[in-house]
Structures are given as structure tokens and as C-alpha cells.
Design a protein around this motif. Structure first.
Motif, short mmCIF file in Angstrom:
data_model
loop_
_atom_site.label_atom_id
_atom_site.label_comp_id
_atom_site.label_asym_id
_atom_site.label_seq_id
_atom_site.Cartn_x
_atom_site.Cartn_y
_atom_site.Cartn_z
N ASP A 39 0.83 -1.21 0.00
CA ASP A 39 0.00 0.00 0.00
C ASP A 39 0.87 1.27 0.00
N ARG B 43 -5.49 3.08 -0.99
CA ARG B 43 -5.31 1.71 -1.49
C ARG B 43 -5.98 0.68 -0.57
N SER B 44 -5.76 0.83 0.74
CA SER B 44 -6.33 -0.18 1.65
C SER B 44 -7.85 -0.06 1.69
N ARG B 47 -9.32 -1.57 -1.45
CA ARG B 47 -9.24 -3.04 -1.38
C ARG B 47 -10.40 -3.58 -0.53
N GLN B 57 -13.55 -3.13 -9.42
CA GLN B 57 -12.17 -2.91 -9.85
C GLN B 57 -11.99 -3.46 -11.26
#
Lengths: 222, 75
Positions: A39, B43-44, B47, B57
Motif C-alpha cells: 500500500d 489503497r487499503s 481493497r 475494480q
């Protein structure tokens, strides 16, 4: 022989990641949800461990890390803490720091209860404590390569100026292909890597932009 | 789940990210620069939200799943 080793159940010895090696990948529960090392791709990362929540030296360090966090972010650098405590302990501690000291901790902290990340990074020094992480600092670059490692014992709080200085030096090295001398700070002269050839060394001595004491010792102002 | 609070509503961060990808398909980097959120957090969160079906996605880009649009209007 093999049987003896199995019976003795020696703890697995894992070596530290090395400077220049890829940082070990991880997926960890943190105070900001589940985070993976990947990340952080594209950003520099200071991954640091502390012995335990609700302890005085660690509390001073957390407030100090928070104080430099804005500067780090200006340097495209993120902070990620770690200790062998639960996420609820981390949350209670950062709330306590805000309540008692007026400092809001904005960076995530890994709850490494199974010591998975701590062992991957060699953060536990069993001779000092087998249940707490030492004060380790891993500086990982934007390509996820380990660029610097600093260790402090349990009793000694870290120096934030040095952490900032190392990151600034590494980023300056990457940008200008130079090295930095002892006690270098931003704005100081930098070291020009020695020429690998005699011809290059002789030319370098004539270069008016450089301050050369000898062919192997040249500095310049950026 | 870091993107849902204890009342079942989206967190402020999740709301910001879903709003950014409501009408367009964006990469995590584009969401981060558009929202001002740290890239690691985007990003996390993406996800997490992809695993729950809030976003779809495709390669490196994300877009709000129409079925999750009502979540944006709650709470």
C-alpha cells in the motif's frame, strides 16, 4: 542430530532484512484497518517498533513522531508504528495521549500480537526482551527497498532529527548522485563520489565547481 | 471493516473515496490526489470496499458499484 534439534525446539533465528534488500512484505491489522506493505509503494516509509503501549518513553516518542509527521509527509514519507499489543490497546493509548497531552496521533500502528511483522524485520532482541519489540527504525524507499536501519535499546528514546536527516540525505543522494558527509544537514556541501579512472581524477582536480582537497575528496554545493 | 462504522454507515474516508469514483473510473493514485487522502489509506480502503462489492475494480481503476450508491446517501 535432527531429532535433537527438533526436541530442543530452538527458536527460529531470522536475520534482519539488509540495507539494499527488498523490504519483507506483510499484511497487518492496524489502527487504520488492514494494511499491506505494498500500500506504501510510491512513498517512502518509516516503519518503527516500540516496546509497549502506555509506557513513558514510547509516549514521548509517539508525540515526537507525530510532531515530525507533517515534515515527513512533505518529503513523501509515511509513518507506520508497531508493537506487540492489540489494536484496542493501541486505540486506547492514542486516545489517552490525546486526552492527557493534547497530541492527536495520525499515523497507523500495527497490532502485531502474533509477532509476524516483528520477526520478519528482526525487531525482537530476545536478550533484552522476548515479549517486546525493541526500538527499531526501518527506512524503506518508494520502491520498497530497505535504505537504512537504526536500532535503539528499550531505555533510550529515539532522535527525530536524525531520522529526518537520514531520509533527507538518502533522497538527496538519489536525486543528485552524491554522498553526504558526517553531520550533513540540508544546505551543507555534499561529497562527489571519487572518479574511478585516473583521467577522471585529474579532470576533477581542475573542475572549478568542485572544492577538492585531493582527487578522492571533493565537495560541492548543490 | 475500516470503511463502515458501528452503525453500519460509511466512514468519512470511505464516503470521500466513493464520492470520487461515483461518476468516473479512477486509479488509487488519482483518488489520492483528488481527495487529499494518503495513498496508502486510499489503497487499503479501495481493497476493503472492492471485497465488499462497494466498488468495481477493473485493472488498476475503481468505480462505484451502482448497487452501493444508496450507501452514499445514508447517515
Amino acid at each position: 542430530m535432527t531429532e535433537n534439534i527438533q526436541n530442543n525446539q530452538e527458536p527460529e533465528v531470522r536475520s534482519l532484512p539488509r540495507i539494499g534488500s527488498k523490504a519483507p512484505a506483510f499484511e497487518a491489522v492496524t489502527t487504520h484497518g488492514t494494511l499491506k506493505l505494498e500500500d506504501y509503494k510510491g512513498s517512502w516509509l518509516v516503519l518503527f517498533s516500540h516496546p509497549a503501549d502506555f509506557t513513558p518513553v514510547c509516549t514521548t516518542e509517539f508525540m515526537a513522531f507525530q510532531e515530525i509527521y507533517p515534515q515527513l509527509r512533505e518529503m513523501n514519507t509515511e509513518l507506520l508504528g508497531l508493537s506487540i499489543d492489540s489494536v484496542h490497546s493501541h486505540i486506547a493509548w492514542v486516545r489517552n495521549i490525546e486526552e492527557k497531552f493534547g497530541v492527536k496521533i495520525e499515523f497507523p500502528i500495527i497490532a502485531d500480537l502474533n509477532k509476524d511483522v516483528a520477526q520478519k524485520y528482526g525487531m525482537i532482541m530476545p536478550e533484552e526482551s522476548s515479549t517486546e519489540a525493541s526500538r527499531a527504525v526501518f527506512i524503506i524507499d518508494d520502491k520498497q527497498v530497505v535504505r537504512a536501519i537504526i536500532y535503539y535499546p528499550l531505555s533510550t528514546g529515539r532522535n527525530m532529527d536524525e531520522i529526518l536527516r537520514v531520509i533527507k540525505a538518502l533522497q538527496t543522494t538519489d536525486r543528485h548522485n552524491i554522498a553526504t558527509p558526517a553531520n550533513w544537514k540540508e544546505g551543507d556541501k555534499v561529497i562527489v563520489p571519487p572518479s574511478p579512472t585516473q583521467e577522471g581524477a585529474e579532470e576533477r582536480m581542475k573542475d572549478k565547481d568542485l572544492e577538492c582537497v585531493d582527487f578522492y575528496f571533493c565537495k560541492k554545493q548543490l | 471493516m475500516a470503511c463502515i462504522d458501528d452503525k453500519g454507515n460509511l466512514t468519512a474516508t470511505a464516503k470521500k473515496i466513493l464520492t470520487a469514483v461515483k461518476d468516473q473510473s479512477l486509479t488509487a493514485e488519482e483518488v489520492a490526489s483528488g481527495t487529499g487522502l494518503p495513498l496508502f489509506k486510499v489503497r487499503s480502503s479501495l481493497r476493503d470496499m472492492a471485497s465488499m462489492g462497494f466498488v468495481i475494480q477493473e485493472d488498476d481503476t475503481y468505480q462505484l458499484n451502482e448497487k452501493a450508491e444508496k450507501l452514499l446517501n445514508r447517515g
